[in-house]
Design an enzyme around this catalytic site. Sequence first.
Site, PDB file in Angstrom:
ATOM      1  N   SER A 135      10.300  45.525 -11.707  1.00  0.00           N
ATOM      2  CA  SER A 135      11.740  45.473 -11.994  1.00  0.00           C
ATOM      3  C   SER A 135      12.023  46.218 -13.285  1.00  0.00           C
ATOM      4  CB  SER A 135      12.208  44.017 -12.079  1.00  0.00           C
ATOM      5  OG  SER A 135      11.421  43.305 -13.014  1.00  0.00           O
TER       6      SER A 135
ATOM      7  N   SER B 155       9.941  31.989   1.910  1.00  0.00           N
ATOM      8  CA  SER B 155      10.269  33.093   2.817  1.00  0.00           C
ATOM      9  C   SER B 155      10.133  32.642   4.264  1.00  0.00           C
ATOM     10  CB  SER B 155       9.287  34.239   2.552  1.00  0.00           C
ATOM     11  OG  SER B 155       9.411  35.227   3.541  1.00  0.00           O
TER      12      SER B 155
ATOM     13  N   TYR C 254       0.311  37.333   2.118  1.00  0.00           N
ATOM     14  CA  TYR C 254       1.573  37.064   1.416  1.00  0.00           C
ATOM     15  C   TYR C 254       2.224  35.786   1.951  1.00  0.00           C
ATOM     16  CZ  TYR C 254       6.588  37.352   0.451  1.00  0.00           C
ATOM     17  OH  TYR C 254       7.882  37.048   0.102  1.00  0.00           O
TER      18      TYR C 254
ATOM     19  N   LYS D  71       2.952  31.760   0.275  1.00  0.00           N
ATOM     20  CA  LYS D  71       4.216  31.003   0.261  1.00  0.00           C
ATOM     21  C   LYS D  71       4.019  29.630   0.911  1.00  0.00           C
ATOM     22  CE  LYS D  71       6.908  34.081  -1.691  1.00  0.00           C
ATOM     23  NZ  LYS D  71       7.444  33.860  -3.029  1.00  0.00           N
TER      24      LYS D  71
ATOM     25  N   PHE E 170      15.529  34.633   4.790  1.00  0.00           N
ATOM     26  CA  PHE E 170      15.259  35.519   5.920  1.00  0.00           C
ATOM     27  C   PHE E 170      15.255  36.963   5.368  1.00  0.00           C
ATOM     28  CE2 PHE E 170      14.521  33.192   9.858  1.00  0.00           C
ATOM     29  CZ  PHE E 170      14.419  31.951   9.288  1.00  0.00           C
ATOM     30  N   ASN E 171      16.208  37.808   5.673  1.00  0.00           N
ATOM     31  CA  ASN E 171      16.129  39.192   5.152  1.00  0.00           C
ATOM     32  C   ASN E 171      17.283  39.465   4.186  1.00  0.00           C
ATOM     33  OD1 ASN E 171      14.401  39.190   7.590  1.00  0.00           O
ATOM     34  ND2 ASN E 171      14.191  41.363   7.120  1.00  0.00           N
TER      35      ASN E 171
HETATM   36  P1  NAD Z   1      11.282  41.609  -6.909  1.00  0.00           P
HETATM   37  O1  NAD Z   1       9.940  42.249  -6.918  1.00  0.00           O
HETATM   38  O2  NAD Z   1      12.467  42.450  -7.149  1.00  0.00           O
HETATM   39  O3  NAD Z   1      11.310  40.377  -7.931  1.00  0.00           O
HETATM   40  C1  NAD Z   1      10.136  39.686  -8.316  1.00  0.00           C
HETATM   41  C2  NAD Z   1      10.106  39.692  -9.831  1.00  0.00           C
HETATM   42  O4  NAD Z   1       8.942  38.983 -10.273  1.00  0.00           O
HETATM   43  C3  NAD Z   1      10.036  41.096 -10.409  1.00  0.00           C
HETATM   44  O5  NAD Z   1      11.031  41.232 -11.394  1.00  0.00           O
HETATM   45  C4  NAD Z   1       8.645  41.163 -10.990  1.00  0.00           C
HETATM   46  O6  NAD Z   1       8.589  42.030 -12.119  1.00  0.00           O
HETATM   47  C5  NAD Z   1       8.388  39.718 -11.347  1.00  0.00           C
HETATM   48  N1  NAD Z   1       6.979  39.342 -11.441  1.00  0.00           N
HETATM   49  C6  NAD Z   1       5.965  39.689 -10.606  1.00  0.00           C
HETATM   50  N2  NAD Z   1       4.823  39.121 -11.014  1.00  0.00           N
HETATM   51  C7  NAD Z   1       5.123  38.387 -12.114  1.00  0.00           C
HETATM   52  C8  NAD Z   1       4.369  37.543 -12.962  1.00  0.00           C
HETATM   53  N3  NAD Z   1       3.048  37.372 -12.776  1.00  0.00           N
HETATM   54  N4  NAD Z   1       4.994  36.903 -13.978  1.00  0.00           N
HETATM   55  C9  NAD Z   1       6.314  37.088 -14.188  1.00  0.00           C
HETATM   56  N5  NAD Z   1       7.076  37.900 -13.430  1.00  0.00           N
HETATM   57  C10 NAD Z   1       6.491  38.525 -12.391  1.00  0.00           C
HETATM   58  O7  NAD Z   1      11.411  40.856  -5.510  1.00  0.00           O
HETATM   59  P2  NAD Z   1      12.638  40.057  -4.908  1.00  0.00           P
HETATM   60  O8  NAD Z   1      12.961  40.699  -3.619  1.00  0.00           O
HETATM   61  O9  NAD Z   1      13.692  39.845  -5.894  1.00  0.00           O
HETATM   62  O10 NAD Z   1      11.894  38.690  -4.565  1.00  0.00           O
HETATM   63  C11 NAD Z   1      11.962  37.551  -5.401  1.00  0.00           C
HETATM   64  C12 NAD Z   1      11.195  36.421  -4.760  1.00  0.00           C
HETATM   65  O11 NAD Z   1      11.731  36.159  -3.469  1.00  0.00           O
HETATM   66  C13 NAD Z   1       9.713  36.728  -4.554  1.00  0.00           C
HETATM   67  O12 NAD Z   1       8.981  35.550  -4.833  1.00  0.00           O
HETATM   68  C14 NAD Z   1       9.624  37.069  -3.080  1.00  0.00           C
HETATM   69  O13 NAD Z   1       8.363  36.761  -2.552  1.00  0.00           O
HETATM   70  C15 NAD Z   1      10.700  36.161  -2.502  1.00  0.00           C
HETATM   71  N6  NAD Z   1      11.240  36.679  -1.237  1.00  0.00           N
HETATM   72  C16 NAD Z   1      11.843  37.905  -1.196  1.00  0.00           C
HETATM   73  C17 NAD Z   1      12.339  38.373   0.014  1.00  0.00           C
HETATM   74  C18 NAD Z   1      13.012  39.715   0.107  1.00  0.00           C
HETATM   75  O14 NAD Z   1      13.291  40.149   1.216  1.00  0.00           O
HETATM   76  N7  NAD Z   1      13.330  40.390  -0.989  1.00  0.00           N
HETATM   77  C19 NAD Z   1      12.232  37.593   1.172  1.00  0.00           C
HETATM   78  C20 NAD Z   1      11.630  36.346   1.073  1.00  0.00           C
HETATM   79  C21 NAD Z   1      11.139  35.891  -0.131  1.00  0.00           C
HETATM   80  C1  UD1 Z   2       9.404  42.363   5.778  1.00  0.00           C
HETATM   81  C2  UD1 Z   2       8.105  41.596   5.632  1.00  0.00           C
HETATM   82  C3  UD1 Z   2       8.441  40.137   5.327  1.00  0.00           C
HETATM   83  C4  UD1 Z   2       9.302  40.046   4.082  1.00  0.00           C
HETATM   84  C5  UD1 Z   2      10.547  40.912   4.271  1.00  0.00           C
HETATM   85  C6  UD1 Z   2      11.350  40.999   3.027  1.00  0.00           C
HETATM   86  C7  UD1 Z   2       6.529  42.808   7.044  1.00  0.00           C
HETATM   87  C8  UD1 Z   2       5.731  42.770   8.310  1.00  0.00           C
HETATM   88  N1  UD1 Z   2       7.335  41.742   6.838  1.00  0.00           N
HETATM   89  O1  UD1 Z   2      10.129  41.760   6.830  1.00  0.00           O
HETATM   90  O2  UD1 Z   2       7.263  39.405   5.145  1.00  0.00           O
HETATM   91  O3  UD1 Z   2       9.682  38.706   3.836  1.00  0.00           O
HETATM   92  O4  UD1 Z   2      10.152  42.258   4.611  1.00  0.00           O
HETATM   93  O5  UD1 Z   2      12.631  41.462   3.337  1.00  0.00           O
HETATM   94  O6  UD1 Z   2       6.426  43.728   6.256  1.00  0.00           O
HETATM   95  N2  UD1 Z   2      12.332  49.012  10.138  1.00  0.00           N
HETATM   96  C9  UD1 Z   2      12.410  50.274  10.675  1.00  0.00           C
HETATM   97  N3  UD1 Z   2      12.211  51.344   9.864  1.00  0.00           N
HETATM   98  C10 UD1 Z   2      11.941  51.209   8.511  1.00  0.00           C
HETATM   99  C11 UD1 Z   2      11.865  49.901   7.967  1.00  0.00           C
HETATM  100  C12 UD1 Z   2      12.059  48.828   8.809  1.00  0.00           C
HETATM  101  O7  UD1 Z   2      12.656  50.434  11.868  1.00  0.00           O
HETATM  102  O8  UD1 Z   2      11.761  52.238   7.823  1.00  0.00           O
HETATM  103  C13 UD1 Z   2      12.575  47.842  11.015  1.00  0.00           C
HETATM  104  C14 UD1 Z   2      11.397  46.889  11.137  1.00  0.00           C
HETATM  105  O9  UD1 Z   2      10.534  47.291  12.164  1.00  0.00           O
HETATM  106  C15 UD1 Z   2      12.111  45.565  11.408  1.00  0.00           C
HETATM  107  C16 UD1 Z   2      13.425  45.711  10.652  1.00  0.00           C
HETATM  108  O10 UD1 Z   2      13.622  47.096  10.437  1.00  0.00           O
HETATM  109  O11 UD1 Z   2      12.403  45.449  12.769  1.00  0.00           O
HETATM  110  C17 UD1 Z   2      13.406  45.002   9.303  1.00  0.00           C
HETATM  111  O12 UD1 Z   2      12.284  45.462   8.559  1.00  0.00           O
HETATM  112  P1  UD1 Z   2      12.065  45.068   7.025  1.00  0.00           P
HETATM  113  O13 UD1 Z   2      13.304  45.349   6.272  1.00  0.00           O
HETATM  114  O14 UD1 Z   2      10.817  45.745   6.583  1.00  0.00           O
HETATM  115  O15 UD1 Z   2      11.895  43.497   7.041  1.00  0.00           O
HETATM  116  P2  UD1 Z   2      10.878  42.585   7.887  1.00  0.00           P
HETATM  117  O16 UD1 Z   2       9.896  43.389   8.648  1.00  0.00           O
HETATM  118  O17 UD1 Z   2      11.690  41.615   8.666  1.00  0.00           O
END
Ligand code: NAD
Ligand code: UD1
Length: 369
Positions: A39, A127, A151, A155, A180-181
């Site tokens: 970040s 997640s 991963y 969780k 979810f997403n």
């Molecule tokens: P992100 O990478 O933008 O945010 C994670 C933050 O944690 C970053 O700022 C990173 O610098 C910090 N970080 C990593 N390791 C660290 C450590 N050891 N100590 C302190 N800080 C640390 O990701 P995000 O998308 O904002 O995700 C946040 C949380 O939500 C994560 O735990 C992720 O697994 C979870 N999550 C995200 C999604 C998604 O789609 N983005 C979906 C499900 C769950």
């Molecule tokens: C992925 C992770 C999931 C995580 C989530 C965070 C995998 C297998 N799963 O989920 O663990 O929590 O991201 O948001 O990596 N797609 C394309 N083209 C692309 C990118 C994606 O067609 O360039 C499609 C994928 O096949 C999927 C959908 O878009 O059907 C969503 O993909 P993505 O945004 O990567 O999320 P997830 O796969 O659901």
Amino acid sequence: MRAPRILVTGGAGFIGSHTCVALIAAGYLPVVLDTLVNSDARSLQRVACITGVEPVLVCGDVRDAVALDRVFAAYNVAAVVHLAGLKAVGESVADPVSYYDVNLAGTLALVQAMDRAGVRRLVFSSSATVYGDSQPSPIAESAPYAAVNPYGRTKAMVESVLADLARADARWGIACLRYFNPIGAHESGLLGERPHGPPNNLMPYIAQVAAGQRECLVVHGADYDTVDGTGVRDYVHVMDVAEGHVSALRHAARRPGILMANLGTGRGASVLEVVSAFERASGRRIALRIGPRRPGDAPAYWADARGAWQAFGWRARRDLDQMCADSWRWQAANPHGFDDPAPAHASGLPRFQDNTSTSINSKPGHSHA
Ligand code: NAD
Ligand code: UD1
């Protein structure tokens, strides 16, 4: 009365920075602990542009017990929102130990420090990945753990640790939010997702194609048994997710025990439906080609989103069109992410800093911004 301070680990990241906006809007003061490994500290300046409050940033690691003790000693923290972690599925397969270290050992270090400090209110970023890839949709919280990659298993393990903790000690109030997403951006266009390198995820990839930064989207498979053959997911606006943390925090403060809650809309959208929505929002054509399936992808899943509504009155309010419109606003205004200056209209906003702190980092070289 002073606003309660909330420790937000990972608060400079995508979901964390939006959660800071939601917390400030709800009357809390976020204190961010982040290594900035994935970040940019300037995300918090954008939080200030939006809210008028710049969260304190402690550059530190959630695995660092000394740094954690110092944070709890220096700030009168009322509760913790724990988002710090590593989240790339492929990387977790290649380097599982780092994932168990940061995600699992990091959470253990955190809850031990919280216990020492007497802070026992926690919202954890979980997640939908804990459900794996073969549960029937909509997926309710009662579905079994079936994560299919390291991963996801980190969780699920953290959730199990927290459940055991809540069972053992009735003073804890914990909410695990299974996102979810999450996609989209703050509606101001000032804050959004800025992945390092080529995006793995669909929405930032589409946004970069629309902006002309990437040539074309590769659709990972169009031969699934879905509405149009492409993968279906439950996309949820990042500000809805952010607001979900506020609702869950209030719940955890009132109710001891542990709660698992899906954060999704309860509706699925296919890749091609997302592309169409983005084309409408941006007025741009998204070039695409159909590629092979991505290994490990599930064909389709979406949330049963009723649990969060019943438990703490949260439901997603923003639809796919708004997710795309907000993503595009962010992308168009910040083609280089936080390297772009904040738009002029934002600079006139009042800015206050929660600067009552002292420097509290445990390691030399870590700064307190
Ligand atoms: P992100 O990478 O933008 O945010 C994670 C933050 O944690 C970053 O700022 C990173 O610098 C910090 N970080 C990593 N390791 C660290 C450590 N050891 N100590 C302190 N800080 C640390 O990701 P995000 O998308 O904002 O995700 C946040 C949380 O939500 C994560 O735990 C992720 O697994 C979870 N999550 C995200 C999604 C998604 O789609 N983005 C979906 C499900 C769950
Ligand atoms: C992925 C992770 C999931 C995580 C989530 C965070 C995998 C297998 N799963 O989920 O663990 O929590 O991201 O948001 O990596 N797609 C394309 N083209 C692309 C990118 C994606 O067609 O360039 C499609 C994928 O096949 C999927 C959908 O878009 O059907 C969503 O993909 P993505 O945004 O990567 O999320 P997830 O796969 O659901």
